[in-house]
Design an enzyme around this catalytic site. Structure first.
Site, PDB file in Angstrom:
ATOM      1  N   CYS A   1     -20.594   4.324 -22.183  1.00 38.21           N
ATOM      2  CA  CYS A   1     -21.909   3.690 -22.028  1.00 38.21           C
ATOM      3  C   CYS A   1     -22.092   2.591 -23.075  1.00 38.21           C
ATOM      4  O   CYS A   1     -22.154   2.861 -24.276  1.00 38.21           O
ATOM      5  CB  CYS A   1     -23.006   4.747 -22.146  1.00 38.21           C
TER       6      CYS A   1
ATOM      7  N   CYS B   1       0.837  -1.210   0.000  1.00 31.58           N
ATOM      8  CA  CYS B   1       0.000   0.000   0.000  1.00 31.58           C
ATOM      9  C   CYS B   1       0.870   1.257   0.000  1.00 31.58           C
ATOM     10  O   CYS B   1       1.661   1.475   0.925  1.00 31.58           O
ATOM     11  CB  CYS B   1      -0.921  -0.015   1.225  1.00 31.58           C
TER      12      CYS B   1
ATOM     13  N   CYS C   1     -25.386   2.677 -25.119  1.00 32.99           N
ATOM     14  CA  CYS C   1     -25.558   3.833 -26.000  1.00 32.99           C
ATOM     15  C   CYS C   1     -25.389   3.460 -27.471  1.00 32.99           C
ATOM     16  O   CYS C   1     -25.948   4.115 -28.355  1.00 32.99           O
ATOM     17  CB  CYS C   1     -24.558   4.930 -25.626  1.00 32.99           C
TER      18      CYS C   1
END
Length: 537
Positions: free
Chosen positions: A449, A108, A452
């Site tokens: 999208c 991390c 779309c």
């Protein structure tokens, strides 16, 4: 239907909330079970920072003085920071009055950034004689212990008091960890008795609050202490002698009733002039604790986003460019102190800069960009001129007066000549949609999208089908790159029919309808006199 990509207003709110939550320290309670502390647990301490072979090789090639200094810090940390594991965690937590635990993962990046600060804080607290035990847990290596402490994200700081956890709400520098830890373990205010103590204090603390009282008692003093306990970030200091107070706050007048904040920057000393009430003192600190210009980092982002100052000017610039801009920017910031918060983000630091620049459609910007946000109404603004002191000051005054026009993203105006489907951008939405004398069928889409694509194919076929209808225009707009205050879309894709006689009330057509149903809907909304022969679908 595919959920829409957030609009600017919602995106900025979500961005701020996400960043705020991503850096807040999570904390959960564990059931206390008294047990005896085992001193042998202090023997197996590991280095707080995991150095891989490549890093060690680089350090060995560095200067001896640097290596010696780092080794000294690590050695001290080894003696002070306890390494928790699956076997000793519960015993350590339950067997000590105060334990501050750092839960981390070796992979991390934020853990790696916090670890040296934690080590330095541990050393300082030890030197100050704090009863707090500092401990760390590699949650990847010891998942059982991590589960016991309910560590789910990295890094996580947990303060345990007699076996029960408390929320960590402090900052993430070594100094801020020390301040928070001392306040939570019984030292909310440091008492300084002599000039020598004051001089020594100044070597260790950069930001602090000074309180001068003739006697450490009475209603005003009690409110001062309450504020010290409630605040989680700034060290409070109390003195009773004017000579000692002047070491800490040279501008102080001869009085025995004073509060002031000290910071390590040009605007170093600020006197509190309000009533001695806890909430008023805390409000004063919220408005004055930040520098004139705050550099945004991952570690301080939570503090910045939680600032009560809702007007923010954010400057994106490369490091060298910002050095030249800092002084004039500080002069402007001084004029708007406590009214506008000034923030600097290194434009090369994509993790911090790019999410903001995306809101302006300036993801690829390389030169200095000056922006502003009014978080009261979730509006954003862009300085269109060169970032000179005069231009920035006028920009800030307009922000304060509410005279700036909100900024809306727009692509460059395309050439729609002879196009069967008009491409609409933010700059042309008024002219080609709202002010057009024709009916307009607008497809609102985004490149990401998936659904779309099907709707776009339907629009292409509909445009061909109705090509003989002079009073009907087919158009599309990429909502990810273009904005308009009157383009309010709930999801993508969206089909909006703007009647020629009522552009203020567009009609939403179902994108789930078949091609013939969509054609029927269009026919329904187009005037009969405009009906002409159409191509077959």
């Amino acid at each position: 239907m595919h959920t829409r990509k957030p609009t600017s207003k919602f995106l900025f709110f979500t961005l701020s909330l996400f960043l705020l939550l991503s850096f807040l320290i999570t904390i959960k309670a564990s059931e206390p079970t008294p047990n005896e502390n085992d001193d042998d647990d202090l023997e197996g301490l590991e280095e707080l920072i995991a150095w891989d072979e490549e890093e060690e090789k680089r350090e060995q090639e560095g200067s001896p003085s640097v290596r010696s200094s780092e080794a000294e810090v690590l050695t001290r940390a080894q003696r002070i920071v306890l390494e928790l594991n699956n076997d000793n965690t519960k015993r350590i937590i339950d067997g000590n009055e105060f334990v501050l635990v750092l839960g981390y993962a070796p992979w991390c990046a934020r853990s790696a950034e916090l670890m040296p600060q934690f080590a330095e804080a541990a050393t300082s607290l030890k030197e100050l004689g704090s009863p707090l035990l500092m401990a760390k847990l590699d949650a990847d290596r010891y998942p059982k212990a991590a589960s016991l402490l309910e560590i789910k994200g990295f890094p996580t700081l947990l303060l345990f008091v007699n076996g029960t956890s408390q929320v960590y709400t402090g900052g993430f520098s070594a100094e801020e960890i020390v301040i928070w830890a001392r306040k939570k373990t019984g030292v909310p205010v440091i008492k300084i008795r002599s000039v020598a103590e004051a001089e020594e204090f100044l070597k260790k603390y950069h930001t602090f609050v000074t309180g001068l009282f003739e006697e450490f008692e009475g209603p005003d003093y009690e409110e001062f202490v309450k504020a010290a306990i409630s605040d989680n970030e700034i060290q409070f200091v109390e003195v009773s002698g004017i000579n000692v107070a002047k070491v800490l706050f040279p501008d102080i007048k001869d009085t025995y009733h004073f509060i002031g904040i000290v910071k390590s920057e040009p605007e170093r000393y600020t006197k509190y002039e309000g009533t001695f009430k806890m909430d008023k003192i805390l409000q004063f600190l919220d408005s004055n604790k930040f520098p004139l210009v705050t550099k945004l980092t991952e570690l301080n982002s939570a503090r910045v986003y939680s600032s009560p100052i809702k007007l923010q000017v954010i400057v994106f610039a490369e490091v060298d460019d910002f050095k030249n801009l800092l002084e004039p920017l500080q002069e402007v910031a001084r004029k708007f102190k406590s009214k506008i918060m000034f923030i600097y983000i290194d434009i090369a630091y994509e993790n911090l800069a790019k999410p903001f620049l995306t809101l302006f459609g300036l993801e690829e910007a390389e030169n200095t960009v000056v922006t502003a946000f009014d978080n009261r109404i979730s509006s954003k603004f862009l300085l269109p001129s060169d970032p000179t002191r005069t231009n920035i000051e006028e920009f800030c005054q307009g922000l304060l007066d509410g005279a700036l026009s909100p900024y809306f993203k727009s692509q460059t105006i395309p050439d729609n000549k002879d196009a069967s489907i008009q491409i609409i951008v933010g700059k042309t939405f008024d002219d080609l949609v709202l002010s057009s004398p024709k009916n307009v069928l607008l497809e609102v889409y985004t490149p990401w999208c998936i659904k779309c694509e099907t709707t776009s194919k339907h629009v292409e076929k509909l445009a061909k089908h109705f090509k003989g209808l002079d009073n009907l225009v087919f158009a599309t707009i990429d909502a990810s790159a273009n904005e308009h205050p009157k383009l309010l879309v709930d999801d993508y894709p969206t089909l909006l029919f703007y009647p020629a006689e009522d552009k203020a009330n567009p009609i939403k057509l179902s994108t789930k309808s078949s091609l013939k149903d969509l054609a029927a809907s269009i026919n329904k909304h187009v005037k009969a006199k405009d009906h002409v022969t159409k191509d077959e679908l």
